[in-house]
Write an enzyme that holds these catalytic residues in place. Sequence first.
Site, PDB file in Angstrom:
ATOM      1  N   LYS A 130       0.712  -1.358  -0.279  1.00  0.00           N
ATOM      2  CA  LYS A 130      -0.239  -0.066   0.041  1.00  0.00           C
ATOM      3  C   LYS A 130       0.854   0.759   0.247  1.00  0.00           C
ATOM      4  CE  LYS A 130      -3.738  -2.271   2.134  1.00  0.00           C
ATOM      5  NZ  LYS A 130      -4.709  -3.045   0.954  1.00  0.00           N
ATOM      6  N   ARG A 169     -13.902   5.464  -1.762  1.00  0.00           N
ATOM      7  CA  ARG A 169     -12.475   5.500  -0.760  1.00  0.00           C
ATOM      8  C   ARG A 169     -11.702   5.991  -2.276  1.00  0.00           C
ATOM      9  NH1 ARG A 169      -9.249   0.862   2.166  1.00  0.00           N
ATOM     10  NH2 ARG A 169      -8.909   0.023  -0.227  1.00  0.00           N
TER      11      ARG A 169
END
Length: 411
Positions: free
Chosen positions: A238, A386
């Site tokens: 990430k 998101r």
Amino acid sequence: MSEPALTSESEPAVLAGKLDAADELAAVRSRFVLDPVPERAGDPAGVYLDGNSLGALPAGVPDRVADVVRRQWGELRIRSWEESGWWTAPERIGDRIAPLVGAAPGQIVVGDSTSVNVFKALVAAIRMAGDGRDELLVDASTFPTDGYIAESAARLTGRTLRAVTPAEVPAALTDRTAAVLLNHVDYRTGRLHDLPALTTAVHAAGALAVWDLCHSAGALPVGLDEHGVDLAVGCTYKYLNGGPGSPAYLYVCRELQPRFDSPLPGWNSHAEPFGMSPSYRPAPGALRGRVGTPDILSMLALEAALEVWDGVSIDAVRAKSLALTDFFLECVAAYTEPGRVETVTPARHEERGSQIALRCPDAGEVMKRLIDRGVVGDFRHPDVLRFGFTPLYVSFTDVERAARVLGEVLG
């Protein structure tokens, strides 16, 4: 970083340009492979806001991986375990991650998946807590896999599992609690939980704290050593930009390392791995977290990816993260009809990670249309849009463009 307010007199695009000009991290963007800036109105926006699922490719990784494959594997072959440093990669790369999560060297080992490391950490925590503690607490809002692993760990060790929200943890702790598994940042909403206070509460009850850092490491200061965290795990694909399926990491605080009893004692964590002894004797230190042969190709890609952090302050990253998310919310308010979307992410900085979650009834269709227009975020069932903001490569111009396209799609 300081940010001028968005007013009716200042066009968002103009303000974005001023913010980019003042951004001390702006030059880091060139260390990544990103979509080109659109040249004409109507071209796809080319804004990547999904780094909280998969980080962008650091520009230096392809050549490094090519060298690993062609020279280290292709020419040196088995000699690379020593000559190319393959054998020591898990702890060497762990030490590279350590300052990003506030840990001193020698406490992080890289390898396996987040799920496997959660299992190691939880079972080891239960063993260290002792037989008198027969309950395990888990974050009720956790990413599903953490919950699955916690349930399995409880069954395997004969403990009772109880799911509670992070806010409920202090009141739920008892002298029966062995360990508590918590997420630093909620993956759906972007809510940042109070790691220092919750860790203190867990310790006051005599239990161990296990933190999942998947949505915080690389986006904000964590302070593992400073706040006395016992065990922590995290992924690297990430905000650390290690690539799809890149290996996760396990943090074992130095004080607990002599007592860390892994439920997966592999040959790589043996004190004498090449002794081929039929009985297991754990290696000292964080090496106890190793299991089997390291996944070298993805691990060395991660090591190359971490070079983008050279000269970067995690405090500067946090400051820009908050400025980006503030600006996004202001632009969304400017470009969308009132009430069309609801902000799920907390407004207070001390409760916000590095993402913004917006709720709207047709979120799934909206995200598809955004992606078609070149704004890449993601959809979380049933109604959440998101958007992740990776400060190393997301610009304020990206933010303004994404909010403008969102307004057009919603309109």
